[in-house]
Design an enzyme around this catalytic site. Structure first.
Site, PDB file in Angstrom:
ATOM      1  NE  ARG A  13      -7.645 -19.274  -6.606  1.00  0.00           N
ATOM      2  CZ  ARG A  13      -7.327 -20.320  -5.865  1.00  0.00           C
ATOM      3  NH1 ARG A  13      -8.237 -21.242  -5.617  1.00  0.00           N
ATOM      4  NH2 ARG A  13      -6.104 -20.476  -5.382  1.00  0.00           N
ATOM      5  CB  VAL A  16      -6.821  -6.556  -9.427  1.00  0.00           C
ATOM      6  CG1 VAL A  16      -7.054  -5.854 -10.752  1.00  0.00           C
ATOM      7  CG2 VAL A  16      -6.394  -5.563  -8.374  1.00  0.00           C
ATOM      8  CB  SER A 108       2.123  -0.700  -7.363  1.00  0.00           C
ATOM      9  OG  SER A 108       2.000   0.013  -6.158  1.00  0.00           O
ATOM     10  CE1 TYR A 137       4.012  -5.558  -5.361  1.00  0.00           C
ATOM     11  CE2 TYR A 137       4.003  -3.182  -5.041  1.00  0.00           C
ATOM     12  CZ  TYR A 137       3.346  -4.349  -5.408  1.00  0.00           C
ATOM     13  OH  TYR A 137       2.038  -4.294  -5.816  1.00  0.00           O
ATOM     14  N   PRO A 164      -1.957   1.366 -10.613  1.00  0.00           N
ATOM     15  CG  PRO A 164      -2.755  -0.716  -9.929  1.00  0.00           C
ATOM     16  CD  PRO A 164      -1.748  -0.058 -10.837  1.00  0.00           C
ATOM     17  CB  THR A 165      -4.056   4.676  -6.133  1.00  0.00           C
ATOM     18  OG1 THR A 165      -3.688   5.220  -4.883  1.00  0.00           O
ATOM     19  CG2 THR A 165      -5.563   4.388  -6.149  1.00  0.00           C
ATOM     20  NE  ARG A 252       0.172   4.565   1.973  1.00  0.00           N
ATOM     21  CZ  ARG A 252       1.153   5.296   2.520  1.00  0.00           C
ATOM     22  NH1 ARG A 252       1.105   6.615   2.488  1.00  0.00           N
ATOM     23  NH2 ARG A 252       2.203   4.693   3.074  1.00  0.00           N
ATOM     24  CG  ASP A 324       4.183   6.918   9.678  1.00  0.00           C
ATOM     25  OD1 ASP A 324       3.177   6.320  10.108  1.00  0.00           O
ATOM     26  OD2 ASP A 324       4.640   7.965  10.189  1.00  0.00           O
TER      27      ASP A 324
HETATM   28  N1  LIG Z   1      -3.996  -4.567  -3.785  1.00  0.00           N
HETATM   29  C1  LIG Z   1      -3.533  -3.346  -4.008  1.00  0.00           C
HETATM   30  O1  LIG Z   1      -3.798  -2.412  -3.228  1.00  0.00           O
HETATM   31  C2  LIG Z   1      -2.704  -3.067  -5.214  1.00  0.00           C
HETATM   32  C3  LIG Z   1      -2.379  -4.038  -6.140  1.00  0.00           C
HETATM   33  N2  LIG Z   1      -1.610  -3.710  -7.231  1.00  0.00           N
HETATM   34  C4  LIG Z   1      -1.247  -4.712  -8.251  1.00  0.00           C
HETATM   35  O2  LIG Z   1      -2.413  -5.290  -8.795  1.00  0.00           O
HETATM   36  C5  LIG Z   1      -2.161  -6.664  -9.144  1.00  0.00           C
HETATM   37  C6  LIG Z   1      -3.183  -7.561  -8.473  1.00  0.00           C
HETATM   38  O3  LIG Z   1      -3.050  -7.427  -7.060  1.00  0.00           O
HETATM   39  P1  LIG Z   1      -4.126  -8.044  -6.063  1.00  0.00           P
HETATM   40  O4  LIG Z   1      -5.301  -8.485  -6.814  1.00  0.00           O
HETATM   41  O5  LIG Z   1      -4.257  -7.086  -4.944  1.00  0.00           O
HETATM   42  O6  LIG Z   1      -3.343  -9.313  -5.498  1.00  0.00           O
HETATM   43  P2  LIG Z   1      -3.921 -10.598  -4.769  1.00  0.00           P
HETATM   44  O7  LIG Z   1      -2.887 -10.995  -3.768  1.00  0.00           O
HETATM   45  O8  LIG Z   1      -5.316 -10.389  -4.316  1.00  0.00           O
HETATM   46  O9  LIG Z   1      -3.954 -11.687  -5.935  1.00  0.00           O
HETATM   47  C7  LIG Z   1      -2.767 -12.095  -6.530  1.00  0.00           C
HETATM   48  C8  LIG Z   1      -3.069 -13.237  -7.470  1.00  0.00           C
HETATM   49  O10 LIG Z   1      -1.823 -13.653  -8.023  1.00  0.00           O
HETATM   50  C9  LIG Z   1      -1.765 -15.055  -8.026  1.00  0.00           C
HETATM   51  N3  LIG Z   1      -0.370 -15.446  -7.856  1.00  0.00           N
HETATM   52  C10 LIG Z   1       0.525 -14.981  -6.943  1.00  0.00           C
HETATM   53  N4  LIG Z   1       1.708 -15.577  -7.122  1.00  0.00           N
HETATM   54  C11 LIG Z   1       1.561 -16.440  -8.164  1.00  0.00           C
HETATM   55  C12 LIG Z   1       2.434 -17.353  -8.829  1.00  0.00           C
HETATM   56  N5  LIG Z   1       3.720 -17.502  -8.453  1.00  0.00           N
HETATM   57  N6  LIG Z   1       1.936 -18.091  -9.833  1.00  0.00           N
HETATM   58  C13 LIG Z   1       0.658 -17.967 -10.216  1.00  0.00           C
HETATM   59  N7  LIG Z   1      -0.211 -17.106  -9.646  1.00  0.00           N
HETATM   60  C14 LIG Z   1       0.248 -16.363  -8.627  1.00  0.00           C
HETATM   61  C15 LIG Z   1      -2.629 -15.542  -6.874  1.00  0.00           C
HETATM   62  O11 LIG Z   1      -3.140 -16.810  -7.249  1.00  0.00           O
HETATM   63  P3  LIG Z   1      -4.033 -17.761  -6.276  1.00  0.00           P
HETATM   64  O12 LIG Z   1      -5.327 -17.035  -6.058  1.00  0.00           O
HETATM   65  O13 LIG Z   1      -4.234 -19.023  -7.039  1.00  0.00           O
HETATM   66  O14 LIG Z   1      -3.240 -17.908  -5.022  1.00  0.00           O
HETATM   67  C16 LIG Z   1      -3.706 -14.448  -6.824  1.00  0.00           C
HETATM   68  O15 LIG Z   1      -4.824 -14.811  -7.592  1.00  0.00           O
HETATM   69  C17 LIG Z   1      -0.721  -6.940  -8.743  1.00  0.00           C
HETATM   70  O16 LIG Z   1       0.121  -6.757  -9.831  1.00  0.00           O
HETATM   71  C18 LIG Z   1      -0.436  -5.867  -7.699  1.00  0.00           C
HETATM   72  O17 LIG Z   1       0.929  -5.586  -7.637  1.00  0.00           O
HETATM   73  C19 LIG Z   1      -1.161  -2.436  -7.427  1.00  0.00           C
HETATM   74  C20 LIG Z   1      -1.455  -1.448  -6.537  1.00  0.00           C
HETATM   75  C21 LIG Z   1      -2.240  -1.675  -5.370  1.00  0.00           C
HETATM   76  C1  LIG Z   2      -0.455  -0.629  -2.433  1.00  0.00           C
HETATM   77  C2  LIG Z   2       0.841  -0.354  -1.740  1.00  0.00           C
HETATM   78  O1  LIG Z   2       0.867  -0.993  -0.466  1.00  0.00           O
HETATM   79  C3  LIG Z   2       2.060  -0.895   0.262  1.00  0.00           C
HETATM   80  O2  LIG Z   2       2.278   0.423   0.694  1.00  0.00           O
HETATM   81  P1  LIG Z   2       1.444   1.157   1.772  1.00  0.00           P
HETATM   82  O3  LIG Z   2       0.423   2.002   1.131  1.00  0.00           O
HETATM   83  O4  LIG Z   2       2.380   1.844   2.678  1.00  0.00           O
HETATM   84  O5  LIG Z   2       0.762  -0.095   2.512  1.00  0.00           O
HETATM   85  P2  LIG Z   2      -0.322  -0.388   3.608  1.00  0.00           P
HETATM   86  O6  LIG Z   2      -1.665  -0.397   3.043  1.00  0.00           O
HETATM   87  O7  LIG Z   2       0.119  -1.642   4.274  1.00  0.00           O
HETATM   88  O8  LIG Z   2      -0.160   0.773   4.706  1.00  0.00           O
HETATM   89  C4  LIG Z   2      -0.608   2.081   4.499  1.00  0.00           C
HETATM   90  C5  LIG Z   2      -0.429   2.899   5.759  1.00  0.00           C
HETATM   91  O9  LIG Z   2      -1.388   2.422   6.722  1.00  0.00           O
HETATM   92  C6  LIG Z   2      -0.744   2.219   7.970  1.00  0.00           C
HETATM   93  N1  LIG Z   2      -1.488   1.247   8.768  1.00  0.00           N
HETATM   94  C7  LIG Z   2      -2.161   1.522   9.917  1.00  0.00           C
HETATM   95  N2  LIG Z   2      -2.682   0.417  10.442  1.00  0.00           N
HETATM   96  C8  LIG Z   2      -2.383  -0.594   9.581  1.00  0.00           C
HETATM   97  C9  LIG Z   2      -2.672  -1.979   9.603  1.00  0.00           C
HETATM   98  O10 LIG Z   2      -3.308  -2.521  10.519  1.00  0.00           O
HETATM   99  N3  LIG Z   2      -2.220  -2.708   8.524  1.00  0.00           N
HETATM  100  C10 LIG Z   2      -1.519  -2.128   7.496  1.00  0.00           C
HETATM  101  N4  LIG Z   2      -1.132  -2.910   6.457  1.00  0.00           N
HETATM  102  N5  LIG Z   2      -1.209  -0.815   7.480  1.00  0.00           N
HETATM  103  C11 LIG Z   2      -1.632  -0.056   8.516  1.00  0.00           C
HETATM  104  C12 LIG Z   2       0.663   1.803   7.570  1.00  0.00           C
HETATM  105  O11 LIG Z   2       1.572   1.917   8.653  1.00  0.00           O
HETATM  106  C13 LIG Z   2       0.933   2.761   6.422  1.00  0.00           C
HETATM  107  O12 LIG Z   2       1.317   4.013   6.914  1.00  0.00           O
HETATM  108  C14 LIG Z   2       3.316  -1.148  -0.511  1.00  0.00           C
HETATM  109  O13 LIG Z   2       4.147  -1.910   0.313  1.00  0.00           O
HETATM  110  C15 LIG Z   2       3.058  -1.586  -1.880  1.00  0.00           C
HETATM  111  O14 LIG Z   2       2.645  -2.923  -1.858  1.00  0.00           O
HETATM  112  C16 LIG Z   2       2.005  -0.802  -2.557  1.00  0.00           C
HETATM  113  O15 LIG Z   2       2.086  -0.521  -3.717  1.00  0.00           O
END
Ligand SMILES: NC(=O)C1=CN([C@@H]2O[C@H](COP(=O)(O)OP(=O)(O)OC[C@H]3O[C@@H](n4cnc5c(N)ncnc54)[C@H](OP(=O)(O)O)[C@@H]3O)[C@@H](O)[C@H]2O)C=CC1
Ligand SMILES: C[C@H]1O[C@H](OP(=O)(O)OP(=O)(O)OC[C@H]2O[C@@H](n3cnc4c(=O)[nH]c(N)nc43)[C@H](O)[C@@H]2O)[C@@H](O)[C@@H](O)C1=O
Length: 360
Positions: A13, A16, A108, A137, A164-165, A252, A324
């Site tokens: 859900r 990703v 990540s 993390y 992934p980025t 980013r 930052d």
């Molecule tokens: N978002 C991003 O920018 C990035 C994400 N990633 C990685 O990609 C992957 C997916 O991330 P993303 O889709 O953004 O994350 P989300 O927070 O959108 O989704 C995380 C999912 O994990 C499930 N989940 C979390 N904790 C538990 C648990 N204890 N038991 C069972 N299910 C759990 C949640 O379930 P439920 O829906 O039921 O609550 C949810 O569906 C992760 O490994 C993340 O680290 C890597 C780089 C960047």
């Molecule tokens: C995917 C990646 O995501 C995380 O890293 P991050 O890239 O630093 O995360 P971010 O998206 O929250 O921020 C990117 C930049 O953006 C700026 N910024 C401005 N204004 C807002 C704002 O309103 N919210 C947030 N969140 N950031 C803001 C913020 O200050 C920073 O400089 C990791 O912890 C780790 O989880 C990881 O792998």
């Protein structure tokens, strides 16, 4: 993968996981196993072992994790390292025990050093210290990569790790404290635009969908003004001022989540862990593949792009009390390109698509 293979998508859900499920369905796969967090807590080793024993998935996408933006990572440091280590230890180990044919672990790009040479190649892993805001993390993710590599080498498993980025798209987290920058700015600017247009229907609808600190659309205007103000959406003398965290200077890279899902399915269909070698170094490590676009943007320019895309007319200000994080983390996706995959959605198009999804 055969089209009727039994596939478990952990986190189906999430941002990703939902995109992976959609991608697989579109490609004709039909035999899925899914569990919500409530149905199966992946930090619970016994429950995960029972789940694998009863369901016996053939393929696994591990897209469940504790995920959040820079402030969430920095604040809930214990939760991030504990939950992620537990989830991945349980799923990776049970995938081995139950003879899963192939598994994908999602890491990540924060696994790379804080001052990593740019763009970041796969073999820069573990060459220097990490960025402190997301170190717990990142340590968990590095442990996951090394667990997959170690199991592949010792037990002959076929576990692929992808890095992934920063990702964005439908089903993202739009919480203003815990989310990543792109969904946070989409929501802030949406609310800022509604405020400057005195569009209270839009503001109330937004808060009904996702209350902020328990404040939903039924709250008094004064309460709503005060909670928006706290999260950096401030109305002063008919002008709306919107807070951007940090200096706006960090760079980013952003990838559309459905492109990310397509890359994951492509690798699961076409590649084995042996393809993940970092062949460009003398020392061959069986570790991981970057997934990115190879293009980045300064946060202040991203804010401007989103502002124009949404049509918010107020002013932006920078809150340097907020972190930052790392100043630059651009992937080198050439290994993925060499394997035959490239992204399709650029940032401008992606921002429009995600805003259309958000408002719908
Ligand atoms: N978002 C991003 O920018 C990035 C994400 N990633 C990685 O990609 C992957 C997916 O991330 P993303 O889709 O953004 O994350 P989300 O927070 O959108 O989704 C995380 C999912 O994990 C499930 N989940 C979390 N904790 C538990 C648990 N204890 N038991 C069972 N299910 C759990 C949640 O379930 P439920 O829906 O039921 O609550 C949810 O569906 C992760 O490994 C993340 O680290 C890597 C780089 C960047
Ligand atoms: C995917 C990646 O995501 C995380 O890293 P991050 O890239 O630093 O995360 P971010 O998206 O929250 O921020 C990117 C930049 O953006 C700026 N910024 C401005 N204004 C807002 C704002 O309103 N919210 C947030 N969140 N950031 C803001 C913020 O200050 C920073 O400089 C990791 O912890 C780790 O989880 C990881 O792998």
């Amino acid at each position: 993968m055969k089209k009727d293979a039994k596939i478990y998508i952990a986190g189906h859900r999430g941002l990703v996981g939902s995109a992976i499920l959609k991608n697989l369905k579109a490609k004709g796969y039909s035999n899925f196993v899914t569990r919500t967090h409530k149905e199966l807590d992946l930090t619970d080793s016994t429950a995960v072992a029972h789940f694998f024993t009863s369901e016996k998935p053939e393929y696994v996408f591990l897209a469940a994790a504790k995920v959040g933006g820079i402030v969430a990572n920095n604040t809930y440091r214990g939760d991030f390292i504990y939950a992620n280590l537990m989830i991945q230890n349980n799923v990776i180990h049970q995938a081995y025990v139950h003879g899963v044919k192939k598994m994908m672990f999602l890491g990540s790009t924060c696994i790379y050093p804080k001052n990593c040479p740019q763009p970041m190649k796969e073999d820069y892993l573990l060459t220097d210290v990490l960025e402190y805001t997301n170190e717990p993390y990142a340590i968990a993710k590095i442990a996951g990569i090394k667990m997959c590599e170690s199991y592949n080498l010792q037990y002959g498993t076929n576990f692929i790790s992808v890095m992934p980025t920063n990702l964005y798209g439908p089903n993202d987290n739009f919480d203003l404290e815990k989310s990543h920058v792109l969904p946070a700015l989409i929501r802030k600017m949406h609310l800022g635009k509604a405020l400057e247009n005195n569009d209270w229907d839009a503001i109330r609808k937004d808060l009904d969908q996702l209350p902020i600190e328990g404040v939903d659309g039924s709250a008094d205007k004064d309460v709503i003004y005060s909670v928006l103000d706290k999260y950096g959406i401030q109305q002063k003398e008919d002008k709306v001022h919107l807070e951007i965290w940090g200096t706006g200077n960090p760079m980013r890279e952003f990838l559309w989540s459905e492109d990310m899902a397509d890359a994951c399915v492509f690798l699961m269909e076409n590649r084995d862990f042996a393809d993940c070698y970092a062949n460009d170094t003398k020392e061959i490590r069986n570790t991981h593949i970057n997934i990115g676009t190879g293009e980045d943007i300064a946060i202040k320019d991203l804010a401007q792009l989103i502002k124009e895309s949404i049509g918010f007319k107020g002013t932006l200000f920078f809150n340097t009390d907020k972190p930052d994080g790392t100043m630059k983390k651009l992937t080198d996706p050439s290994k993925l390109h060499g394997l035959g995959w490239k992204h399709t959605i650029g940032l401008q198009e992606g921002v429009q698509k995600v805003y259309a999804w958000y408002t719908k």
